[in-house]
Design a protein around this motif. Structure first.
Motif, mmCIF file in Angstrom:
data_model
loop_
_atom_site.group_PDB
_atom_site.id
_atom_site.type_symbol
_atom_site.label_atom_id
_atom_site.label_comp_id
_atom_site.label_asym_id
_atom_site.label_seq_id
_atom_site.Cartn_x
_atom_site.Cartn_y
_atom_site.Cartn_z
ATOM 1 N N THR A 90 0.966 -1.167 -0.262
ATOM 2 C CA THR A 90 0.242 0.166 0.088
ATOM 3 C C THR A 90 1.278 0.769 -0.064
ATOM 4 O OG1 THR A 90 -1.903 -1.317 1.075
ATOM 5 C CG2 THR A 90 -1.313 1.332 1.033
ATOM 6 N N ILE A 91 0.547 2.157 -0.839
ATOM 7 C CA ILE A 91 1.457 3.287 -0.618
ATOM 8 C C ILE A 91 0.772 4.720 -0.152
ATOM 9 C CG2 ILE A 91 2.087 5.453 -2.620
ATOM 10 C CD1 ILE A 91 2.764 2.716 -4.915
ATOM 11 N N MET A 92 1.168 5.465 0.614
ATOM 12 C CA MET A 92 1.189 6.759 1.286
ATOM 13 C C MET A 92 1.867 7.346 0.557
ATOM 14 S SD MET A 92 0.044 6.106 5.423
ATOM 15 C CE MET A 92 0.194 8.043 5.420
ATOM 16 N N PRO A 93 1.638 8.821 1.517
ATOM 17 C CA PRO A 93 2.146 10.088 0.891
ATOM 18 C C PRO A 93 3.189 9.709 3.212
ATOM 19 C CG PRO A 93 0.327 10.786 0.560
ATOM 20 C CD PRO A 93 -0.221 9.672 1.109
ATOM 21 N N VAL A 94 4.530 10.091 3.232
ATOM 22 C CA VAL A 94 5.106 10.031 4.853
ATOM 23 C C VAL A 94 4.723 11.274 4.909
ATOM 24 C CG1 VAL A 94 5.897 8.010 4.129
ATOM 25 C CG2 VAL A 94 7.693 9.709 3.021
ATOM 26 N N ALA A 95 4.588 13.182 4.673
ATOM 27 C CA ALA A 95 4.828 13.925 4.856
ATOM 28 C C ALA A 95 6.341 14.081 5.100
ATOM 29 C CB ALA A 95 3.499 14.158 6.371
ATOM 30 N N SER A 96 6.883 14.627 6.230
ATOM 31 C CA SER A 96 7.739 15.318 6.338
ATOM 32 C C SER A 96 9.039 13.879 6.283
ATOM 33 C CB SER A 96 7.656 15.975 7.675
ATOM 34 O OG SER A 96 7.655 17.308 7.219
ATOM 35 N N PRO A 272 9.199 19.041 -1.820
ATOM 36 C CA PRO A 272 9.945 18.162 -1.096
ATOM 37 C C PRO A 272 9.596 18.722 0.011
ATOM 38 C CG PRO A 272 11.220 19.962 -3.247
ATOM 39 C CD PRO A 272 9.297 20.123 -2.970
ATOM 40 N N ASP A 273 8.987 19.421 0.952
ATOM 41 C CA ASP A 273 9.231 19.319 1.877
ATOM 42 C C ASP A 273 7.943 18.302 2.843
ATOM 43 O OD1 ASP A 273 6.715 20.087 2.675
ATOM 44 O OD2 ASP A 273 7.571 22.243 1.660
ATOM 45 N N GLY A 274 7.777 17.582 1.803
ATOM 46 C CA GLY A 274 6.330 16.494 2.109
ATOM 47 C C GLY A 274 5.886 15.697 1.937
ATOM 48 N N PHE A 325 18.940 17.624 8.155
ATOM 49 C CA PHE A 325 17.546 17.255 7.598
ATOM 50 C C PHE A 325 16.699 15.990 8.714
ATOM 51 C CE2 PHE A 325 17.254 19.535 4.159
ATOM 52 C CZ PHE A 325 16.750 20.758 4.286
ATOM 53 N N TRP A 326 17.884 15.689 9.928
ATOM 54 C CA TRP A 326 17.539 14.898 10.609
ATOM 55 C C TRP A 326 17.862 14.943 12.498
ATOM 56 C CZ3 TRP A 326 16.711 9.492 10.293
ATOM 57 C CH2 TRP A 326 16.625 8.769 8.415
ATOM 58 N N PHE A 327 16.617 14.848 13.200
ATOM 59 C CA PHE A 327 16.873 14.631 14.306
ATOM 60 C C PHE A 327 16.959 13.766 15.492
ATOM 61 C CE2 PHE A 327 13.309 17.197 13.231
ATOM 62 C CZ PHE A 327 13.179 18.378 13.464
ATOM 63 N N LYS A 328 18.225 14.062 15.978
ATOM 64 C CA LYS A 328 19.098 13.138 16.696
ATOM 65 C C LYS A 328 18.901 13.210 18.727
ATOM 66 C CE LYS A 328 23.649 11.361 18.060
ATOM 67 N NZ LYS A 328 23.797 11.524 19.343
ATOM 68 N N LYS A 329 18.733 12.374 19.487
ATOM 69 C CA LYS A 329 17.578 12.584 20.384
ATOM 70 C C LYS A 329 18.867 10.966 20.984
ATOM 71 C CE LYS A 329 14.946 12.633 24.284
ATOM 72 N NZ LYS A 329 13.002 12.417 24.744
ATOM 73 N N GLN A 330 20.297 11.597 21.987
ATOM 74 C CA GLN A 330 20.710 10.428 22.395
ATOM 75 C C GLN A 330 21.550 9.605 20.951
ATOM 76 O OE1 GLN A 330 18.757 9.088 25.259
ATOM 77 N NE2 GLN A 330 18.886 10.804 27.136
ATOM 78 N N VAL A 332 19.744 8.256 18.896
ATOM 79 C CA VAL A 332 18.074 8.034 17.825
ATOM 80 C C VAL A 332 18.578 9.070 16.748
ATOM 81 C CG1 VAL A 332 15.895 7.052 17.547
ATOM 82 C CG2 VAL A 332 17.186 6.269 19.935
ATOM 83 N N TYR A 333 18.431 8.756 16.000
ATOM 84 C CA TYR A 333 18.242 9.660 14.435
ATOM 85 C C TYR A 333 17.171 8.810 14.318
ATOM 86 C CZ TYR A 333 23.369 10.521 14.936
ATOM 87 O OH TYR A 333 24.253 10.760 14.883
ATOM 88 N N MET A 334 16.056 10.151 13.950
ATOM 89 C CA MET A 334 14.648 10.631 13.961
ATOM 90 C C MET A 334 14.554 11.298 12.768
ATOM 91 S SD MET A 334 13.078 11.149 16.860
ATOM 92 C CE MET A 334 14.563 10.802 17.783
ATOM 93 N N HIS A 335 12.856 10.429 12.166
ATOM 94 C CA HIS A 335 12.252 12.105 11.405
ATOM 95 C C HIS A 335 10.262 11.510 11.250
ATOM 96 C CE1 HIS A 335 11.063 15.176 9.879
ATOM 97 N NE2 HIS A 335 12.391 16.140 9.378
ATOM 98 N N GLY A 336 9.499 12.333 11.558
ATOM 99 C CA GLY A 336 8.055 11.444 11.697
ATOM 100 C C GLY A 336 8.222 13.100 10.366
ATOM 101 N N GLY A 337 6.434 12.570 10.921
ATOM 102 C CA GLY A 337 5.376 13.431 9.609
ATOM 103 C C GLY A 337 4.679 13.417 10.020
ATOM 104 N N THR A 338 2.871 14.474 9.677
ATOM 105 C CA THR A 338 1.476 15.172 9.888
ATOM 106 C C THR A 338 1.842 15.744 8.617
ATOM 107 O OG1 THR A 338 2.422 16.407 11.426
ATOM 108 C CG2 THR A 338 1.895 14.208 12.361
ATOM 109 N N ASP A 339 0.506 15.373 8.130
ATOM 110 C CA ASP A 339 -0.542 16.455 6.783
ATOM 111 C C ASP A 339 -1.701 15.695 7.314
ATOM 112 O OD1 ASP A 339 1.214 18.229 5.750
ATOM 113 O OD2 ASP A 339 2.131 16.507 4.010
#
Length: 390
Positions: A90-96, A272-274, A325-330, A332-339
């Motif tokens: 299944t294909i969907m947009p992944v936002a940010s 390009p942003d989402g 363009f990647w967040f780092k917490k300790q 962990v590298y991560m990125h999320g997205g909401t639209d």
């Protein structure tokens, strides 16, 4: 693109659909890894229990450990009108999450000699982008890729950039010109912060779009084509693309909202942003590659380029850094997205060598859908706990 609100003009589906989705335990379509891991069934039951009391029309989850896929499950429906199941293809947009592609595109541009991190963006742009509060201080590429450019997104959280059409009304360049050039339709001084470029972290979709536009200008091809050439094709991400494709209509997830129900297809000029569209199974390939890349083992870029991407540059919020363009917490590298109709998250623990993916075709907001947001976080936590025990 991070957004919480949108005003839509469409026909709502009957309320009975919402009730059915909320109460019914939909038929589950599973994507089973080669070898079942201890605790996989318990993890699946836990996610199903969360879904039973919450509103997730469809859901894809996955866990990677030491480079291997150790858990992958799809839940619920991609299309509520036909009860078509949400499955790994299944294909969907992944936002940010889309912004992580820009890290690769920018570094590839540097490798190709297009620019460097100290480049004044006005040395490349066909129009000037100037912070009116600090007109003598240039905005540099390094500011765009770390969200320190002083660019501020004023379009109602970005929603005025969304159109209820399958492809954007404007080109990327035309939209950016309208937003950044005085006298144009979308320009205003408040499109910039009062702080100097490089002085403050402020997450910006349109700064990301500017970085992508620099790649487009220097490469001579569209940003979409550039990313396809240097990321999608080498990784064989067959599902990955940008704009609605009628030939894939049977693979798309419908997008939903707990309040507004069904959402129509929409697009955005600052794609390009989402606007990255991809399946769960291909997102697994992408995250596996990013985990390899952290170790310097991806051929998409040189080792030193990956080191640049994953090296913290500024503090985003206390306890969390911004890389490229990647967040780092300790560790962990991560990125999320909401639209609208979308909530996604990818991450990997560089020390413990595991990563996770969660994608759902519904709107999730910390302020508007508080319980749903908490349930999304619980599902993510359960994936991390499972990985940690393996």
């Amino acid at each position: 693109m991070e957004q919480n609100k949108i005003t839509w003009r469409w026909l709502y589906l009957p309320l009975v659909m919402l009730l059915a989705l909320a109460c019914k335990k939909d038929k589950q379509e599973e994507s089973k890894p080669p070898v079942e891991q201890p605790g996989a069934d318990k993890l699946t039951d836990n996610i199903e229990a969360i879904r039973a009391r919450s509103y997730f029309p469809g859901l894809y989850t996955a866990v990677i450990k030491d480079g291997k896929l150790i858990y992958a499950r799809s839940f619920g429906v991609a299309d509520a009108t036909t009860s078509r199941t949400f499955n790994p293809s299944t294909i969907m947009p992944v936002a940010s999450i889309t912004k992580t592609l820009a890290s690769i595109a920018v570094m590839k541009g540097i490798e190709l000699g297009y620019f460097n991190m100290e480049t004044n963006i006005n040395d490349i742009l066909p129009f000037a982008v100037v912070n009116p509060y600090h007109p003598d201080i240039p905005i540099k590429l390094k500011h765009l890729v770390t969200h320190t450019s002083s660019v501020y997104d004023t379009l109602s959280g970005g929603n005025d950039n969304l159109v209820l059409e399958k492809t954007p009304k404007q080109s990327l360049g035309d939209f950016l010109k309208d937003y950044f050039v005085p006298g144009r339709q979308l320009y205003k001084n408040s499109n910039f912060l009062g702080t100097k470029p490089g002085e403050k972290f402020e997450y910006s979709n349109y700064a990301t779009a500017l970085a992508a536009y620099l790649v487009e200008l220097k490469s001579g091809i569209s940003y979409a084509s550039f990313v396809k050439k240097y990321v999608f094709d080498p990784l064989q991400l067959q599902s990955a693309h940008w704009f609605y494709d009628n030939t894939r209509s049977d693979l798309y997830a419908g997008l939903y909202h707990p309040i507004y129900l069904w959402l129509p297809v929409y697009s955005q000029s600052s794609y390009p942003d989402g606007s990255w569209r991809i399946s769960g199974e291909d997102m697994v390939k992408y995250l596996q590659e990013m985990m390899k890349a952290y170790e310097g083992n991806s051929s998409l870029l040189k080792r030193e380029s990956w080191q640049q991407i994953f090296t913290p540059k500024v503090t985003a919020v206390p306890g969390m850094d911004m890389c490229i363009f990647w967040f780092k917490k300790q560790d962990v590298y991560m990125h999320g997205g909401t639209d609208p109709g979308i909530c996604t998250k990818i991450g990997f623990d560089a020390k413990r060598h595991y990563g996770w993916i969660i994608m759902t075709n519904t709107s999730v907001s910390a302020t508007e859908t508080v319980t749903l947001h908490a349930d999304f976080n619980k599902i993510e936590s359960s994936l991390i706990d499972f990985a940690d025990r393996q």
